[in-house]
Write a protein that holds these residues in place. Structure first.
Motif, mmCIF file in Angstrom:
data_model
loop_
_atom_site.group_PDB
_atom_site.id
_atom_site.type_symbol
_atom_site.label_atom_id
_atom_site.label_comp_id
_atom_site.label_asym_id
_atom_site.label_seq_id
_atom_site.Cartn_x
_atom_site.Cartn_y
_atom_site.Cartn_z
ATOM 1 N N CYS A 56 0.845 -1.195 0.000
ATOM 2 C CA CYS A 56 0.000 0.000 0.000
ATOM 3 C C CYS A 56 0.883 1.250 0.000
ATOM 4 N N PRO A 57 0.694 2.127 -0.970
ATOM 5 C CA PRO A 57 1.570 3.301 -1.051
ATOM 6 C C PRO A 57 1.163 4.438 -0.107
ATOM 7 N N ALA A 58 2.184 5.147 0.350
ATOM 8 C CA ALA A 58 1.942 6.402 1.066
ATOM 9 C C ALA A 58 1.534 7.446 0.027
ATOM 10 N N TYR A 59 0.749 8.417 0.468
ATOM 11 C CA TYR A 59 0.439 9.529 -0.424
ATOM 12 C C TYR A 59 1.720 10.301 -0.709
ATOM 13 N N ALA A 60 1.821 10.838 -1.909
ATOM 14 C CA ALA A 60 2.986 11.638 -2.287
ATOM 15 C C ALA A 60 3.216 12.730 -1.242
ATOM 16 N N ASP A 61 4.438 12.850 -0.792
ATOM 17 C CA ASP A 61 4.901 13.875 0.148
ATOM 18 C C ASP A 61 4.457 13.684 1.592
ATOM 19 N N ALA A 62 3.695 12.644 1.903
ATOM 20 C CA ALA A 62 3.251 12.435 3.288
ATOM 21 C C ALA A 62 4.433 12.090 4.192
ATOM 22 N N ILE A 63 5.262 11.154 3.783
ATOM 23 C CA ILE A 63 6.410 10.754 4.602
ATOM 24 C C ILE A 63 7.349 11.934 4.797
ATOM 25 N N GLU A 64 7.644 12.628 3.719
ATOM 26 C CA GLU A 64 8.562 13.767 3.779
ATOM 27 C C GLU A 64 8.017 14.887 4.673
ATOM 28 N N THR A 65 6.711 15.099 4.620
ATOM 29 C CA THR A 65 6.086 16.134 5.454
ATOM 30 C C THR A 65 6.259 15.804 6.936
ATOM 31 N N LEU A 66 5.997 14.554 7.311
ATOM 32 C CA LEU A 66 6.140 14.160 8.715
ATOM 33 C C LEU A 66 7.598 14.146 9.151
ATOM 34 N N GLN A 67 8.489 13.731 8.272
ATOM 35 C CA GLN A 67 9.923 13.771 8.590
ATOM 36 C C GLN A 67 10.384 15.210 8.831
ATOM 37 N N ALA A 68 9.884 16.136 8.020
ATOM 38 C CA ALA A 68 10.236 17.554 8.187
ATOM 39 C C ALA A 68 9.704 18.099 9.512
ATOM 40 N N LEU A 69 8.498 17.724 9.887
ATOM 41 C CA LEU A 69 7.948 18.172 11.173
ATOM 42 C C LEU A 69 8.833 17.708 12.328
ATOM 43 N N ILE A 70 9.261 16.446 12.288
ATOM 44 C CA ILE A 70 10.139 15.901 13.333
ATOM 45 C C ILE A 70 11.471 16.652 13.332
ATOM 46 N N LYS A 91 6.744 2.153 10.210
ATOM 47 C CA LYS A 91 8.178 2.476 10.326
ATOM 48 C C LYS A 91 8.937 2.030 9.078
ATOM 49 N N ALA A 92 8.645 0.820 8.602
ATOM 50 C CA ALA A 92 9.345 0.280 7.430
ATOM 51 C C ALA A 92 9.087 1.111 6.171
ATOM 52 N N GLN A 93 7.968 1.814 6.128
ATOM 53 C CA GLN A 93 7.665 2.670 4.979
ATOM 54 C C GLN A 93 8.454 3.975 5.021
ATOM 55 N N GLY A 94 9.054 4.285 6.175
ATOM 56 C CA GLY A 94 9.843 5.507 6.307
ATOM 57 C C GLY A 94 9.205 6.595 7.144
ATOM 58 N N PHE A 95 8.019 6.334 7.682
ATOM 59 C CA PHE A 95 7.395 7.320 8.561
ATOM 60 C C PHE A 95 8.180 7.384 9.870
ATOM 61 N N PRO A 96 8.381 8.577 10.406
ATOM 62 C CA PRO A 96 9.116 8.708 11.675
ATOM 63 C C PRO A 96 8.193 8.369 12.856
ATOM 64 N N VAL A 97 8.436 7.246 13.515
ATOM 65 C CA VAL A 97 7.554 6.779 14.575
ATOM 66 C C VAL A 97 8.328 6.560 15.865
ATOM 67 N N LYS A 98 7.885 7.221 16.922
ATOM 68 C CA LYS A 98 8.329 6.893 18.273
ATOM 69 C C LYS A 98 7.259 5.979 18.848
ATOM 70 N N ASP A 99 7.674 4.867 19.435
ATOM 71 C CA ASP A 99 6.696 3.900 19.936
ATOM 72 C C ASP A 99 5.680 4.525 20.885
ATOM 73 N N GLU A 100 6.122 5.422 21.744
ATOM 74 C CA GLU A 100 5.210 6.043 22.711
ATOM 75 C C GLU A 100 4.280 7.073 22.071
ATOM 76 N N HIS A 101 4.469 7.345 20.782
ATOM 77 C CA HIS A 101 3.607 8.278 20.054
ATOM 78 C C HIS A 101 2.691 7.541 19.080
ATOM 79 N N PHE A 102 2.534 6.244 19.275
ATOM 80 C CA PHE A 102 1.726 5.424 18.376
ATOM 81 C C PHE A 102 0.558 4.836 19.156
ATOM 82 N N PHE A 103 -0.668 5.198 18.750
ATOM 83 C CA PHE A 103 -1.879 4.756 19.433
ATOM 84 C C PHE A 103 -2.728 3.972 18.446
ATOM 85 N N CYS A 104 -3.162 2.799 18.870
ATOM 86 C CA CYS A 104 -3.846 1.881 17.958
ATOM 87 C C CYS A 104 -4.865 1.052 18.724
ATOM 88 N N GLY A 105 -5.893 0.608 17.999
ATOM 89 C CA GLY A 105 -6.799 -0.379 18.556
ATOM 90 C C GLY A 105 -8.016 0.154 19.267
#
Length: 185
Positions: free
Chosen positions: A70-84, A109-123
């Motif tokens: 499943c692809p990321a939207y264009a520029d989504a990964i880069e936008t979040l990386q820039a925010l970090i 994470k494997a797609q390149g999104f910058p993820v801190k485990d404590e900043h990930f909420f799921c379920g």
């Protein structure tokens, strides 16, 4: 600042990915233009499936939908990386089923999104997202789903809707392309 993001159909093109998988599984050749006219989140109708059949197809296909290419939207990964890189906090808030949380975090994470485990909420259920968003005191939150977005009106967090065919009636600033994200802040 603190930014929160839904994942599916906000950061990644999950619905389109599922549409292609449905085409393959059902031996159909529906064009992407068909997907873009579906006024509901569910994609089963153009394939001639009932609501029940569509629900069953989704359930049976979840692993393929969630964890293949499943692809990321264009520029989504880069936008979040820039925010970090600028020192902002980025949080992910997804209502994917609990038993997929670890696998989802690893996949994102494997797609390149910058993820801190404590900043990930799921379920959580869709309506429970508001509790997390409020407890984190987010400055901005981006989501696509009308049912979630409607619960966020008037909470103090600035809400941005990721533009989709099924959320045209939602009245928040609208993100069409991730390259334009900064203009909405």
């Amino acid at each position: 600042m603190k930014f929160g993001f839904d994942i599916d159909d906000t950061l990644i093109s999950l619905r389109e990915h599922a549409f292609h998988l449905y085409n393959k599984k059902l031996n159909k050749d529906l064009g992407i233009d068909v997907l873009q006219t579906i006024p509901t989140l569910e994609i089963h109708a153009p394939f001639g499936l009932t609501k029940e059949q569509g629900g069953q197809m989704w359930q049976e296909s979840m692993e393929d939908i969630y964890f293949t290419d499943c692809p990321a939207y264009a520029d989504a990964i880069e936008t979040l990386q820039a925010l970090i890189a600028e020192g902002h906090d980025v949080f992910y808030i997804t209502s994917r089923p609990k038993h997929y949380c670890q696998q989802t975090r690893d996949w994102v994470k494997a797609q390149g999104f910058p993820v801190k485990d404590e900043h990930f909420f799921c379920g959580m259920a869709d309506h429970e997202k508001i509790d997390i968003i409020q407890s984190l005191h987010l400055d901005y939150y981006v989501d696509d789903k009308p049912a979630v977005l409607q619960t966020l009106a008037g909470i103090g967090t600035k809400v941005i809707v990721k533009d989709q065919s099924y959320n045209q009636d939602v009245n928040f600033p609208r993100l069409v392309k991730w390259a334009e994200f900064r203009s909405l802040l």
